[in-house]
Write an enzyme that holds these catalytic residues in place. Structure first.
Site, short mmCIF file in Angstrom:
data_model
loop_
_atom_site.label_atom_id
_atom_site.label_comp_id
_atom_site.label_asym_id
_atom_site.label_seq_id
_atom_site.Cartn_x
_atom_site.Cartn_y
_atom_site.Cartn_z
N GLY A 1 -1.10 17.10 -3.74
CA GLY A 1 -2.49 17.07 -3.33
C GLY A 1 -2.62 17.27 -1.83
N ASN A 2 -1.75 16.63 -1.11
CA ASN A 2 -1.78 16.65 0.34
C ASN A 2 -1.58 18.05 0.94
OD1 ASN A 2 -1.84 14.79 2.62
ND2 ASN A 2 0.16 15.66 3.05
N LYS B 1 -6.21 7.88 -17.38
CA LYS B 1 -6.25 8.61 -16.11
C LYS B 1 -7.70 8.74 -15.64
CE LYS B 1 -4.86 11.72 -13.02
NZ LYS B 1 -4.12 11.32 -11.83
N LYS C 1 0.75 17.27 -12.83
CA LYS C 1 1.30 18.56 -12.38
C LYS C 1 2.81 18.49 -12.12
CE LYS C 1 1.73 18.14 -7.61
NZ LYS C 1 1.59 16.71 -7.61
N LYS D 1 6.85 11.96 -10.40
CA LYS D 1 7.74 12.90 -9.70
C LYS D 1 9.19 12.63 -10.09
CE LYS D 1 4.73 13.25 -5.72
NZ LYS D 1 4.00 14.45 -6.16
P1 ADP Z 1 0.84 14.19 -5.03
O1 ADP Z 1 -0.53 14.71 -4.83
O2 ADP Z 1 1.81 14.78 -4.06
O3 ADP Z 1 1.30 14.25 -6.45
P2 ADP Z 1 0.81 11.29 -5.40
O4 ADP Z 1 -0.13 10.39 -4.68
O5 ADP Z 1 0.60 11.50 -6.84
O6 ADP Z 1 0.79 12.66 -4.58
O7 ADP Z 1 2.30 10.76 -5.21
C1 ADP Z 1 2.92 10.64 -3.94
C2 ADP Z 1 2.63 9.30 -3.28
O8 ADP Z 1 3.29 8.24 -3.95
C3 ADP Z 1 3.17 9.18 -1.87
O9 ADP Z 1 2.35 9.81 -0.94
C4 ADP Z 1 3.25 7.67 -1.68
O10 ADP Z 1 2.08 7.19 -1.07
C5 ADP Z 1 3.31 7.11 -3.09
N1 ADP Z 1 4.51 6.33 -3.43
C6 ADP Z 1 4.51 5.38 -4.38
N2 ADP Z 1 5.72 4.82 -4.52
C7 ADP Z 1 6.54 5.46 -3.65
C8 ADP Z 1 7.93 5.33 -3.34
N3 ADP Z 1 8.72 4.47 -3.99
N4 ADP Z 1 8.45 6.13 -2.38
C9 ADP Z 1 7.66 7.00 -1.72
N5 ADP Z 1 6.33 7.16 -1.98
C10 ADP Z 1 5.76 6.41 -2.94
MG MG Z 2 0.60 13.13 -8.15
#
Ligand code: ADP
Ligand code: MG
Length: 323
Positions: A15-16, A133, A219, A281
């Protein structure tokens, strides 16, 4: 073209990469953010990778839902699958054009294509019975929620005292309908944008036909499936953090340079990776590494775009490997 033989990278843009926290999400902001990411991703071409890009669509779907609701009395609501398809087109357009412009600057003559992607899910996936969700940015009162549930066939749930939110199922991706098209384009040397927003979820009916469903697919899980299905050499998941951590929310997170699938499983069990963000992820990395051929030689990397190039050398980010 420079060294493009057989290495394939699936790059999932988080997303970022497109909309940053705190921004309104204007088209200008989206283009600027995406440009910064695409610039780095294109360097992978010089390192001998062919590319498939995937991306999220959460904020864009959220915005479309607000527009749709505001205009509910004027125009009919679109089903979620149709909105998802529209965002594959609009976000795909943006990434595609940015890629084309940047390739031209690099002096690379390479075709780029966005593939509208449907992803098969199971009608009987347990997630279908238990929508969890939240989608859209809006919170509703109980009265509004009851009206919407009656009139629009939506499910809304009370969200920790903040009001009611629309929720949809997030079933597991099973199969990529346009896989052969993606493969064929890749083999021709085309840079492919696919599985936008996790893909448009579809069921397979008894007669084999596809039917859309009001759900969303993560995704990263779709990207893991894609990477496995096209036998990619590497799965890169770009997000807002440069590394994965243990005890992420504690004052003293421990940043992980590398872990095996086995270790990842263990950390997952211990609750370090929440479902819906880092958990998916890690799950995507495991699905890819456990399912792909020649797993011993493959890796999945989680990092941000600033660290991507160092990460593929093993000098940044978090690398997950089979063993
Ligand atoms: P994206 O849009 O990239 O899928 P998400 O918000 O779904 O982003 O997932 C990434 C986020 O998960 C990171 O930016 C962080 O804030 C969070 N996060 C949760 N647990 C962890 C972890 N154990 N290590 C790193 N980041 C984490
Ligand atoms: Mg995500």
């Amino acid at each position: 073209m420079p060294g493009i033989k057989n290495k394939v990278a699936v790059v999932a843009l988080g997303g970022n990469s497109i909309t940053k926290k705190g921004q309104r999400g204007t088209v200008y902001e989206q283009f600027a953010n995406t440009r910064a990411t695409v610039k780095v991703v294109c360097e992978l071409l010089r390192r001998g990778y062919r590319l498939v890009l995937t991306h999220g669509n959460g904020p864009q779907v959220g915005d479309s839902l607000i527009q749709a609701e505001a205009a509910r009395e004027q125009v009919p609501m679109q089903p979620l699958g149709v909105i998802g398809a529209a965002t594959q087109g609009s976000i795909g357009y943006m990434i595609q054009q940015i890629l084309q412009n940047h390739l031209m600057q690099m002096g690379f003559d390479m075709p780029v294509a966005t593939v509208l992607t449907q992803v098969v899910v199971d009608k009987y996936d347990p997630a279908m019975l238990e929508p969890t969700k939240p989608i859209g940015a809006r919170f509703y009162s109980r009265e509004e929620a009851e009206k919407l549930m009656a009139e629009e066939d939506w499910i809304l749930k009370e969200d920790a005292g903040r009001g009611w939110r629309r929720v949809v199922p997030s079933p597991y991706p099973l199969e990529i309908v346009e896989l052969d098209t993606i493969q064929a384009l890749l083999e021709k040397g085309t840079i492919v944008i696919a599985c936008g927003g996790g893909g448009i979820p579809v069921f397979i009916e008894h007669d084999g036909s596809y039917e859309g469903v009001d759900a969303v697919i993560d995704k990263d899980l779709a990207s893991g499936l894609l990477a496995k299905s096209i036998d990619a050499d590497i799965l890169l998941m770009l997000t807002a953090v440069d590394k994965v951590a243990l005890n992420f929310t504690s004052g003293t997170p421990q940043w992980i340079d590398s872990m095996t699938v086995h270790e990842a499983k263990q950390y997952m069990r211990e609750g370090h990776f929440p479902a819906g963000s880092m958990g998916t992820k890690i799950q995507a990395a495991m699905d890819y590494l456990l399912g792909v051929r020649r797993k011993q030689t493959r890796k999945a990397i989680i990092t941000d775009h600033m660290h991507l190039l160092d990460a593929i050398e093993g000098n940044a980010g978090t690398t997950i490997s089979f063993q």
